[in-house]
Design an enzyme around this catalytic site. Structure first.
Site, PDB file in Angstrom:
ATOM      1  N   GLY A  46     -11.327  -9.275   2.627  1.00  8.49           N
ATOM      2  CA  GLY A  46     -10.041  -9.645   2.049  1.00  8.49           C
ATOM      3  C   GLY A  46      -9.748 -11.114   2.260  1.00  8.49           C
ATOM      4  N   GLN A  51      -4.837 -18.631   3.410  1.00  7.85           N
ATOM      5  CA  GLN A  51      -6.177 -18.996   3.908  1.00  7.85           C
ATOM      6  C   GLN A  51      -6.854 -20.047   3.024  1.00  7.85           C
ATOM      7  OE1 GLN A  51      -7.455 -14.636   4.372  1.00  7.85           O
ATOM      8  NE2 GLN A  51      -8.588 -15.681   5.990  1.00  7.85           N
ATOM      9  N   CYS A  88     -12.131 -12.371  10.768  1.00  2.61           N
ATOM     10  CA  CYS A  88     -11.325 -13.076   9.775  1.00  2.61           C
ATOM     11  C   CYS A  88     -12.097 -14.296   9.285  1.00  2.61           C
ATOM     12  CB  CYS A  88     -10.005 -13.506  10.417  1.00  2.61           C
ATOM     13  SG  CYS A  88      -8.926 -14.414   9.314  1.00  2.61           S
ATOM     14  N   LEU A  89     -12.078 -14.514   7.973  1.00  6.33           N
ATOM     15  CA  LEU A  89     -12.804 -15.661   7.415  1.00  6.33           C
ATOM     16  C   LEU A  89     -12.259 -16.989   7.947  1.00  6.33           C
ATOM     17  CD1 LEU A  89     -13.105 -14.438   3.701  1.00  6.33           C
ATOM     18  CD2 LEU A  89     -14.953 -14.590   5.386  1.00  6.33           C
ATOM     19  N   HIS A 130      -4.094  -6.464   7.717  1.00  5.79           N
ATOM     20  CA  HIS A 130      -4.601  -7.786   8.096  1.00  5.79           C
ATOM     21  C   HIS A 130      -4.162  -8.852   7.085  1.00  5.79           C
ATOM     22  CE1 HIS A 130      -8.125 -10.299   9.736  1.00  5.79           C
ATOM     23  NE2 HIS A 130      -7.672 -10.990   8.716  1.00  5.79           N
ATOM     24  N   GLU A 131      -4.316  -8.527   5.799  1.00  3.80           N
ATOM     25  CA  GLU A 131      -4.007  -9.519   4.762  1.00  3.80           C
ATOM     26  C   GLU A 131      -2.505  -9.743   4.601  1.00  3.80           C
ATOM     27  OE1 GLU A 131      -6.402 -11.323   3.991  1.00  3.80           O
ATOM     28  OE2 GLU A 131      -7.984  -9.969   4.634  1.00  3.80           O
ATOM     29  N   HIS A 134      -1.237 -12.064   7.190  1.00 10.24           N
ATOM     30  CA  HIS A 134      -1.478 -13.481   6.887  1.00 10.24           C
ATOM     31  C   HIS A 134      -0.283 -14.102   6.153  1.00 10.24           C
ATOM     32  CE1 HIS A 134      -5.479 -14.684   8.126  1.00 10.24           C
ATOM     33  NE2 HIS A 134      -6.047 -13.626   7.577  1.00 10.24           N
TER      34      HIS A 134
HETATM   35 ZN    ZN Z   1      -7.922 -12.915   8.015  1.00  6.75          ZN
END
Ligand code: ZN
Length: 154
Positions: A46, A51, A88-89, A130-131, A134
């Site tokens: 995701g 991000q 997480c990216l 999670h998303e 953010h």
């Molecule tokens: Zn993340």
């Protein structure tokens, strides 16, 4: 479509609250397209707009079959509990165990402005949480009950 730069932990943008999308402009459509492309390229599950440096409530999640798009997502129902590993990216090389609901129902708009409701379990439930976190400047490391040694994770 373009591959966007994913900003990393330490960048203040990740800690800011994203604003709702009032109107789905061509810029928002381009953002969705670019985020899909960026997510596929990075092999993530995701990606949230902050991000890629955009403080708008926009998220994409890959469910393994397709990339789902969420504009102004809101978690409207949760059930149960799961403890699983997250990454997480924006936080490369780290892994942690996070407690999340087992089933998560989300309400959002699609790129055509239509409202929809979808329910995810297991990995999808985690990704939804999670998303959407953010979008409120929350990272999984804030919630992790344990951080793991990367060498112990696969
Ligand atoms: Zn993340």
């Amino acid at each position: 479509m373009a591959i966007l730069n994913i900003i990393k932990e330490g960048d203040e943008t990740l800690r800011k609250k994203s604003r709702p999308v009032e109107t789905i402009t061509p810029r928002i459509i381009t953002l969705l397209d670019d985020m899909r492309e960026t997510l596929k390229k990075s092999n993530g599950c995701g990606l949230a707009a902050p991000q890629v440096g955009v403080l708008k409530r926009v998220v994409v999640v890959d469910n393994g079959t397709e990339v789902l798009e969420f504009i102004n997502p809101k978690i409207i129902k949760t059930e149960g509990e799961q403890r699983e590993i997250e990454a997480c990216l924006s936080i490369p090389g780290k892994f942690g165990i996070v407690v999340r609901p087992a089933v998560v129902t989300i309400k959002a708009q699609n790129r055509y402005g239509n409202e929809f409701i979808t329910t995810g379990e297991e990995l999808m439930a985690r990704a939804f949480c999670h998303e959407t976190d953010h979008l409120d400047g929350i990272l999984y490391i804030d919630k992790a009950v344990e951080m793991l040694d990367p060498e112990d994770v696969e």
